[in-house]
Design a protein around this motif. Sequence first.
Motif: not given
Length: 154
Positions: A29-50
Amino acid sequence: MPMPTTLSSDSRGIILPCPACNSANRIAFNRLGQTGHCGTCKAELPLPALPVTITSEENFTKLIAGSALPVIVDFWASWCGPCKMMAPEFAKAATKAAGRAILAKVNTETLPGISNTQRIQGIPAFILYKEGKESARTTGFQPAERLLVWAGVV
Ligand SMILES: [Zn+2]
């Protein structure tokens, strides 16, 4: 695989499926608003949009208290016609507000304890929480744009 229409969450964060490998990634929760990477494949994760589905009272309390972004909560029920009309507008608002606010849904039938503590009377009801506190509330169907203007997220 059908596109998810909501995101799940738990007492520690929002569960975001990786768009590349579909692994579930928890965004604290305290990292919402920041982008990050997938723990498995390292792809960039989108911002939560749903819209985020609240699954328990603890989940609700931790999200409100810990979110780095303002949270708009939709209190709804399956028997409520205006709530059903509101669902696609709320989803649209979640997409527009990605990175600036979190939109979450509380089913008042399955989580009546939250409706009680938040003193919900008519639904659909919307409460804006900022830094752990209620900042504003409104009720009734409204288009996505109006909801975001009301919440100051435009
Ligand atoms: Zn991945």
